[in-house]
Design an enzyme around this catalytic site. Structure first.
Site, short mmCIF file in Angstrom:
data_model
loop_
_atom_site.label_atom_id
_atom_site.label_comp_id
_atom_site.label_asym_id
_atom_site.label_seq_id
_atom_site.Cartn_x
_atom_site.Cartn_y
_atom_site.Cartn_z
N GLU A 444 19.55 32.60 -6.75
CA GLU A 444 20.32 33.06 -8.22
C GLU A 444 19.22 32.24 -9.09
O GLU A 444 19.20 31.21 -9.15
CB GLU A 444 21.69 32.48 -8.00
CG GLU A 444 22.49 32.90 -9.41
CD GLU A 444 24.04 32.53 -9.59
OE1 GLU A 444 24.49 31.94 -8.53
OE2 GLU A 444 24.34 32.60 -10.53
N ASN A 499 22.23 36.74 -13.58
CA ASN A 499 23.54 36.76 -14.23
C ASN A 499 23.51 37.78 -15.59
O ASN A 499 22.30 37.57 -16.33
CB ASN A 499 24.07 35.45 -14.63
CG ASN A 499 24.30 34.74 -13.63
OD1 ASN A 499 25.20 34.83 -12.84
ND2 ASN A 499 23.37 33.71 -13.05
N GLU A 531 24.65 40.13 -11.76
CA GLU A 531 25.98 39.40 -11.43
C GLU A 531 26.83 39.51 -12.61
O GLU A 531 26.43 39.37 -13.77
CB GLU A 531 25.80 37.77 -11.00
CG GLU A 531 25.32 37.46 -9.73
CD GLU A 531 25.28 36.14 -9.29
OE1 GLU A 531 26.25 35.39 -10.01
OE2 GLU A 531 24.75 35.73 -8.45
N ASP A 561 30.93 38.20 -9.95
CA ASP A 561 31.02 36.62 -10.06
C ASP A 561 32.32 35.93 -10.30
O ASP A 561 33.03 36.43 -10.97
CB ASP A 561 29.83 36.33 -11.01
CG ASP A 561 29.01 34.80 -10.94
OD1 ASP A 561 29.50 34.25 -9.96
OD2 ASP A 561 28.35 34.58 -11.76
N GLU A 618 30.39 30.32 -3.23
CA GLU A 618 29.68 29.37 -4.13
C GLU A 618 30.31 28.00 -4.02
O GLU A 618 31.24 27.76 -3.77
CB GLU A 618 29.99 30.00 -5.56
CG GLU A 618 29.50 31.31 -6.14
CD GLU A 618 29.65 31.60 -7.39
OE1 GLU A 618 28.47 31.60 -8.02
OE2 GLU A 618 30.78 31.54 -8.04
P1 C2E Z 1 27.39 30.63 -12.24
O1 C2E Z 1 26.91 31.75 -12.25
O2 C2E Z 1 28.64 30.68 -11.40
O3 C2E Z 1 26.30 29.70 -11.64
C1 C2E Z 1 26.62 28.81 -10.71
C2 C2E Z 1 26.89 27.62 -11.32
O4 C2E Z 1 27.33 26.56 -10.31
C3 C2E Z 1 25.35 26.88 -11.80
O5 C2E Z 1 25.72 26.14 -12.76
C4 C2E Z 1 25.04 26.01 -10.51
O6 C2E Z 1 23.97 25.11 -11.08
C5 C2E Z 1 26.51 25.34 -10.24
N1 C2E Z 1 26.41 25.13 -8.82
C6 C2E Z 1 25.87 25.81 -7.79
N2 C2E Z 1 26.28 25.06 -6.55
C7 C2E Z 1 26.95 24.01 -6.67
C8 C2E Z 1 27.76 22.94 -6.16
O7 C2E Z 1 28.05 22.91 -5.03
N3 C2E Z 1 28.23 22.12 -7.13
C9 C2E Z 1 28.62 22.12 -8.27
N4 C2E Z 1 29.40 21.38 -8.98
N5 C2E Z 1 27.80 23.14 -8.98
C10 C2E Z 1 27.09 24.07 -8.33
P2 C2E Z 1 24.78 26.16 -14.01
O8 C2E Z 1 23.31 26.35 -13.38
O9 C2E Z 1 25.15 24.97 -14.87
O10 C2E Z 1 25.32 27.49 -14.76
C11 C2E Z 1 26.58 27.50 -15.13
C12 C2E Z 1 26.78 28.90 -15.70
O11 C2E Z 1 26.28 29.38 -16.81
C13 C2E Z 1 26.83 30.03 -14.47
O12 C2E Z 1 27.50 29.85 -13.64
C14 C2E Z 1 26.77 31.19 -15.43
O13 C2E Z 1 27.99 31.55 -15.65
C15 C2E Z 1 25.91 30.63 -16.72
N6 C2E Z 1 24.64 31.07 -16.54
C16 C2E Z 1 23.55 30.34 -16.14
N7 C2E Z 1 22.34 31.02 -16.02
C17 C2E Z 1 22.87 32.03 -16.74
C18 C2E Z 1 22.07 33.45 -17.16
O14 C2E Z 1 20.59 33.58 -17.04
N8 C2E Z 1 22.49 34.23 -17.72
C19 C2E Z 1 24.00 34.22 -17.98
N9 C2E Z 1 24.43 35.30 -18.64
N10 C2E Z 1 24.69 33.23 -17.65
C20 C2E Z 1 23.98 31.99 -17.02
CA CA Z 2 26.35 33.75 -11.09
CA CA Z 3 29.67 31.93 -10.17
#
Ligand code: C2E
Ligand code: CA
Ligand code: CA
Length: 664
Positions: A444, A499, A531, A561, A618
């Site tokens: 992802e 995403n 997603e 998602d 997830e």
């Molecule tokens: P998401 O799409 O649900 O992404 C998964 C988030 O959960 C990611 O946080 C990831 O680092 C985190 N994660 C994965 N495994 C674990 C785990 O085992 N424990 C915990 N505590 N966290 C875990 P991240 O990278 O901070 O991203 C947060 C949100 O920001 C994402 O949730 C998504 O909604 C958004 N996001 C990130 N990158 C993009 C992007 O390129 N475009 C868009 N539109 N949204 C993005």
């Molecule tokens: Ca996602």
């Molecule tokens: Ca997610």
């Protein structure tokens, strides 16, 4: 026009048959509207003093001229008798000049004025003709001239009071006529003068009556215009559905309340409420029922609030409350707010349908963290949005942390606008692993922003800001470009999960640019999953169906998602042409110790299997969680138990230990 015709009909008799009835109508004030009576009264008040001054002066000038010719009762007693009602009227005018009488009092004053003239006019005439016998020809002409001029002056002063003009002219001229018929000293000259005077007064009367009609019409038109203006004003400040004050009225009231409270140590709270899942009510039961629900919600809010404040409908299912409590503290306001939310959760009976909704509330207290109307509204609205993310049917109080968040968001927004997105943004890749085989199915792509001024900013912070300030499209394009470049270097059997924001999905232009980029990359569409968050998917279900169908028809996968976070109806979500669901981390967390989460995830896994959808779990953090999930039949996992998101240059090393599947 209607008014004018009616008035004309009343002034000019249609036939002699109704003359009496007409006269009665014309001489009474009962048929005149309060607005006309008021205007007549005002006009009369300004002219009354002038008229009586002229009358008195003329009476006493005539008495003076005849003083040594006529007997005392004619030049002293009768003028004195005529003077009494005039002076009385002047005194009454003086005393009433600063008062604002009621409509009935005005009507009574006009009747009195007319009655006084009924007495003065014939008496004055008879007196004048009685004096004739004591003067020579020259003095007799003076009487005719004086009386004629006095009548003309009185008529002009009484232009707006048709009743008085008519009765006075009729009485004066009738007295004149009786005199001519009965007089024995009549000579052709005085006779001619009398006829001239009568003709002139009748002509004048005719013109004045027409002028009166115009005056009455003007008053009625003005009254109609005022009525329309006040009705428009009322409508401009009311919500047409609930009849509650609308957004404009709410802000005016809030402005006034701030003004009143400023510097007086007063407190009050502003609450913004919206119904949770109102959209679903509209979609399921239709807009007519949705409207009725809003009406009932408005009524219930009013009864819940009673004297503690006011309620307004700002639009859609958004309501605003102004809660007065000069000495209230935060806990008081919160507990009252919660009472209101709880009160709304009792079922609504709409026809044969019983509906139950919950409402969430954002609350801010004046003047702690906001003191202007706009600021108060924005803070309460912000608290509502934040509150709804975590819990529904609850009150969320705007706090210092919220204020700091807003400031931080403003800084992020400012920086995002001036930043070279492509240079400062990067992408990291978190593996999605098949727990059974240990192979990497996909990565992802997750955005990272390292700003030279702000340092590291998490996507959870800057993506919502970019969405709010319309910067999401360039951001998505920059990230997609980098992600596709990375994907091109990976083994064929490894996929990319990318995403998309709701703003990408609802803008046809943005979607077209994304599709063009995907096409230009030359990568097989089946290697790419897009997603879509649950909240985005329910933003506009029909629109989402179209967009997702387009993506699917081109061969791309579409994953739902954060399933379980958006409070949306599962049947609605699953009606979308998806290829994959991603169960949110909140259900995975401690699943090994939480039987409720276990049941939910188990149900979702069964559902996804039945519907032929892949299911990614997830946020799997611990081996215990992983084992439980595997027991439940879940295989595709993403989480720290495998890896945190990896920088692009670490993907190859990762694939050494967790290789790509041998066939895609
Ligand atoms: P998401 O799409 O649900 O992404 C998964 C988030 O959960 C990611 O946080 C990831 O680092 C985190 N994660 C994965 N495994 C674990 C785990 O085992 N424990 C915990 N505590 N966290 C875990 P991240 O990278 O901070 O991203 C947060 C949100 O920001 C994402 O949730 C998504 O909604 C958004 N996001 C990130 N990158 C993009 C992007 O390129 N475009 C868009 N539109 N949204 C993005
Ligand atoms: Ca996602
Ligand atoms: Ca997610």
């Amino acid at each position: 026009m209607l008014v004018s015709n009616a008035t004309k009909q009343r002034t000019i008799p249609p036939s002699w048959k109704g003359v009496l009835a007409w006269l009665q109508g014309v001489l009474s004030f009962q048929q005149d509207s309060p607005a006309l009576v008021q205007a007549q009264y005002r006009a009369w008040s300004t002219q009354c003093l002038l008229l009586y001054t002229v009358l008195l002066t003329n009476i006493w000038l005539l008495a003076y001229t005849y003083f040594s010719h006529a007997p005392g009762w004619l030049v002293l007693y009768i003028p004195s008798a005529l003077t009494v009602p005039c002076v009385l009227r002047m005194v009454m005018w003086w005393r009433a000049r600063s008062r604002t009488p009621s409509a009935e009092q005005m009507r009574a004053a006009l009747v009195q004025a007319t009655v006084v003239l009924w007495v003065i006019a014939p008496l004055g005439m008879v007196w004048g003709w009685a004096l004739q016998d004591y003067g020579d020809r020259y003095m007799q002409s003076q009487i005719i001239f004086c009386m004629a001029m006095t009548v003309v002056c009185a008529m002009l002063c009484l232009t707006q009071i048709r009743q008085a003009v008519l009765s006075m002219t009729l009485l004066a001229n009738m007295t004149c006529l009786v005199y001519f018929i009965t007089a024995d000293t009549l000579v052709p000259t005085t006779f001619a003068i009398a006829i001239n005077v009568s003709l002139i007064t009748f002509t004048l009367l005719w013109m004045l009556l027409h002028q009166y009609n115009d005056f009455a019409e003007l008053i009625h038109t003005r009254q109609h215009a005022e009525h329309l203006a006040s009705e428009n004003l009322r409508r401009a400040h009311r919500d047409s559905l609930t009849q509650l004050p609308n957004r404009r009225e709410f802000f005016l009231a809030l402005d006034a309340l701030c003004e009143q409270a400023r510097g007086r140590g007063m407190r009050f709270a502003v609450a913004i409420m919206d119904l949770d899942g109102f959209k679903a009510v509209n979609d399921l039961h239709g807009h007519a029922l949705g409207d009725q629900l809003l009406e009932q919600v408005g009524q219930r809010l009013q009864s819940l609030l009673q004297s503690r404040g006011t309620v307004a409908r700002l639009g859609g299912d958004e309501f605003a409350l102004l809660i007065n409590d000069a000495t209230g503290d935060a806990p008081d306001f919160i507990s009252f707010g919660q009472q209101v939310c709880d009160g709304l959760s009792a079922p609504f009976q709409i026809g044969s349908t019983a509906l139950q909704v919950t409402a969430s509330m954002g609350l801010v207290i004046y003047p702690h963290l906001a003191s202007s109307a706009t600021d108060l509204y924005q803070c309460a609205d912000y608290a509502l949005c934040q509150g709804k993310r975590n819990s529904r049917g609850m009150v969320s109080l705007f706090s210092r942390q919220h204020r700091e968040r807003i400031q931080r968001d403003a800084t992020i927004q400012q920086t995002l606008r001036t930043t070279q997105l492509e240079d400062e943004l990067s992408v990291v890749f978190q593996p999605i692993v098949h727990a059974g085989h240990g192979c990497t199915i996909a990565f992802e792509a997750l955005a990272r922003w390292h700003s030279p001024t702000l340092g590291f900013v998490s996507p959870g912070e800057f993506i919502p800001v970019a969405e709010r300030c319309g910067l999401v499209a360039p951001l998505t394009e920059a990230l997609l470009k980098k992600s596709l470049q990375a994907l091109a270097t990976w083994p064929e059997s490894v996929r990319l999960s990318f995403n998309l924001s709701v703003h990408d999905l609802i803008s046809p232009a943005a979607m077209q640019r994304i599709l063009d980029m995907l096409l230009r990359s030359g990568i097989t569409p089946s290697r790419i999953d897009l997603e879509v968050t649950e909240t985005a998917a329910t933003h506009d279900v029909e629109q989402m169906q179209r967009v997702i169908s387009t993506l699917r028809s081109r061969g791309y996968g579409v994953a739902l998602d954060d399933l379980g976070t958006g409070f949306s109806s599962l049947s609605q979500l699953l009606s979308l042409p998806l290829s994959k669901i991603k169960v949110d981390r909140s259900f995975i967390m401690s699943i090994d110790r939480n039987p409720v989460s276990r049941k939910i995830v188990s149900a979702l896994l069964t559902l996804s299997r039945d519907m032929g959808l892949e299911c990614v779990l997830e946020g799997v953090e611990t081996p215990a969680e992983r084992s439980t999930l595997m027991e439940l039949g879940g295989m595709l996992m993403q989480g720290y138990v495998y890896a945190k998101p990896l920088p692009g240059d670490q993907v190859t090393a990762w694939l050494q230990t967790h290789p790509a599947p041998t066939s895609s």
